[in-house]
Design a protein around this motif. Structure first.
Motif, short mmCIF file in Angstrom:
data_model
loop_
_atom_site.label_atom_id
_atom_site.label_comp_id
_atom_site.label_asym_id
_atom_site.label_seq_id
_atom_site.Cartn_x
_atom_site.Cartn_y
_atom_site.Cartn_z
N LEU A 181 0.82 -1.21 0.00
CA LEU A 181 0.00 0.00 0.00
C LEU A 181 0.86 1.26 0.00
O LEU A 181 0.51 2.26 -0.65
N ALA A 182 1.98 1.24 0.72
CA ALA A 182 2.87 2.40 0.75
C ALA A 182 3.48 2.65 -0.62
O ALA A 182 3.58 3.80 -1.09
N LEU A 183 3.90 1.57 -1.29
CA LEU A 183 4.49 1.74 -2.62
C LEU A 183 3.47 2.26 -3.62
O LEU A 183 3.79 3.12 -4.45
N LEU A 184 2.24 1.76 -3.55
CA LEU A 184 1.21 2.24 -4.47
C LEU A 184 0.88 3.71 -4.22
O LEU A 184 0.57 4.45 -5.17
N ALA A 185 0.95 4.13 -2.97
CA ALA A 185 0.73 5.56 -2.67
C ALA A 185 1.81 6.41 -3.32
O ALA A 185 1.53 7.50 -3.85
N MET A 186 3.06 5.94 -3.30
CA MET A 186 4.14 6.68 -3.95
C MET A 186 3.98 6.67 -5.48
O MET A 186 4.28 7.67 -6.15
N LEU A 187 3.49 5.56 -6.02
CA LEU A 187 3.23 5.51 -7.45
C LEU A 187 2.15 6.52 -7.86
O LEU A 187 2.22 7.10 -8.94
N ASP A 188 1.16 6.71 -7.00
CA ASP A 188 0.13 7.70 -7.28
C ASP A 188 0.74 9.10 -7.37
O ASP A 188 0.35 9.91 -8.21
N ILE A 189 1.69 9.39 -6.49
CA ILE A 189 2.37 10.68 -6.53
C ILE A 189 3.15 10.83 -7.82
O ILE A 189 3.14 11.89 -8.47
N TYR A 190 3.82 9.77 -8.22
CA TYR A 190 4.61 9.80 -9.46
C TYR A 190 3.70 9.98 -10.67
O TYR A 190 4.01 10.78 -11.58
N ASP A 191 2.59 9.28 -10.71
CA ASP A 191 1.65 9.41 -11.83
C ASP A 191 1.07 10.81 -11.91
O ASP A 191 0.86 11.35 -13.00
N GLU A 192 0.81 11.40 -10.76
CA GLU A 192 0.28 12.77 -10.74
C GLU A 192 1.31 13.74 -11.32
O GLU A 192 0.96 14.67 -12.06
N TRP A 193 2.58 13.53 -10.98
CA TRP A 193 3.65 14.36 -11.55
C TRP A 193 3.72 14.20 -13.07
O TRP A 193 3.89 15.17 -13.80
N LEU A 194 3.59 12.96 -13.55
CA LEU A 194 3.60 12.73 -15.00
C LEU A 194 2.47 13.47 -15.70
O LEU A 194 2.68 14.11 -16.73
N LEU A 195 1.27 13.39 -15.14
CA LEU A 195 0.13 14.05 -15.77
C LEU A 195 0.30 15.57 -15.77
O LEU A 195 -0.08 16.25 -16.72
N THR A 196 0.86 16.08 -14.69
CA THR A 196 1.04 17.54 -14.59
C THR A 196 2.07 18.05 -15.59
O THR A 196 1.95 19.16 -16.11
N ASN A 197 3.09 17.23 -15.88
CA ASN A 197 4.21 17.69 -16.71
C ASN A 197 4.27 17.00 -18.07
O ASN A 197 5.30 17.08 -18.75
N ILE A 198 3.18 16.34 -18.48
CA ILE A 198 3.21 15.52 -19.70
C ILE A 198 3.55 16.36 -20.93
O ILE A 198 4.29 15.90 -21.82
N LEU A 199 3.03 17.57 -21.02
CA LEU A 199 3.28 18.40 -22.21
C LEU A 199 4.76 18.78 -22.31
O LEU A 199 5.36 18.70 -23.40
N ASP A 200 5.33 19.19 -21.20
CA ASP A 200 6.75 19.56 -21.20
C ASP A 200 7.63 18.35 -21.48
O ASP A 200 8.62 18.44 -22.22
N LEU A 201 7.27 17.20 -20.92
CA LEU A 201 8.07 15.99 -21.13
C LEU A 201 8.05 15.55 -22.58
O LEU A 201 9.05 15.09 -23.13
N ASN A 202 6.90 15.68 -23.23
CA ASN A 202 6.78 15.26 -24.63
C ASN A 202 7.61 16.13 -25.57
O ASN A 202 7.96 15.70 -26.68
N GLU A 203 7.90 17.35 -25.16
CA GLU A 203 8.69 18.24 -26.00
C GLU A 203 10.20 18.03 -25.84
O GLU A 203 10.99 18.59 -26.59
#
Length: 210
Positions: free
Chosen positions: A143-165
């Protein structure tokens, strides 16, 4: 009869009239007081003694929420119970050998998300029941690892446009930088072990070609 005699004779009548008026006024006041007494008795002061326990009749008007048993716990066996039993059996039989691997823990995110999508109100609880039954000694780590994965996924969604460039190499650098930040280097390497191996193979192939 003289004017003086007329004045003398009128005095008894005048005094009698005043007496009658006084008696009538007294009777009126007595009746008025008597008519107000029941009204006043309705508002008698209430003594402030120790409070008494509410009777069972108060349930009719007290707005107190009553805990409700979840629907999936009312019927035995229910569709949900059968699903939990099947998934627990699957995990124990097919993944016991890898249950300690962080990469396996991370792969359970898909199962959790599918359950939440299928059962929005109880999906997270159902998933925890499955993990707690299948791997009780690992439930906190998972459960702790999945909570950290949720944080990582949220970061990906927030920065997806910049990352794609970004160029591919710079993009991978940003991925690993954030992974190390959230998970720590050792855990991040264990979770994305296959991806790291693929990157190393690709790098070695390019060096060999050069």
């Amino acid at each position: 009869m003289s004017e003086h005699n007329k004045d003398v004779n009128l005095k008894p009548y005048l005094l009698g009239g005043i007496a009658v008026i006084s008696i009538a006024l007294s009777v009126f006041l007595i009746q008025l007081f008597a008519s107000q007494k029941p009204l006043n008795s309705h508002y008698e002061p209430v003594s402030l003694g120790p409070s008494l326990p509410l009777s069972s009749s108060t349930e009719d008007y007290l707005d107190v929420p009553t805990p409700q048993i979840p629907e999936y716990l009312k019927a035995e066996p229910s569709e949900i119970e059968q699903l939990i039993e099947a998934l627990v059996s699957l995990l124990v039989q097919e993944h016991s050998s890898e249950k300690h691997l962080p990469s396996f823990h991370a792969s359970l995110k898909e199962m959790r998300n599918d359950l939440i999508q299928s059962y929005p109100d109880t999906g997270a609880e159902i998933f925890e029941r499955i993990i707690r039954t299948a791997f009780p000694e690992l439930v906190d780590d998972i459960l702790a690892l999945l909570a950290m994965l949720d944080i990582y996924d949220e970061w990906l969604l927030t920065n997806i446009l910049d990352l794609n460039e970004m160029p591919a190499l710079q993009q991978q650098g940003m991925f690993w930088q954030k992974r190390y930040e959230i998970f720590g280097e050792e855990l991040a390497e264990a979770i994305w072990e296959k991806e790291r191996s693929a990157e190393e193979d690709k790098r070695e192939s390019m060096l060999s070609t050069v």
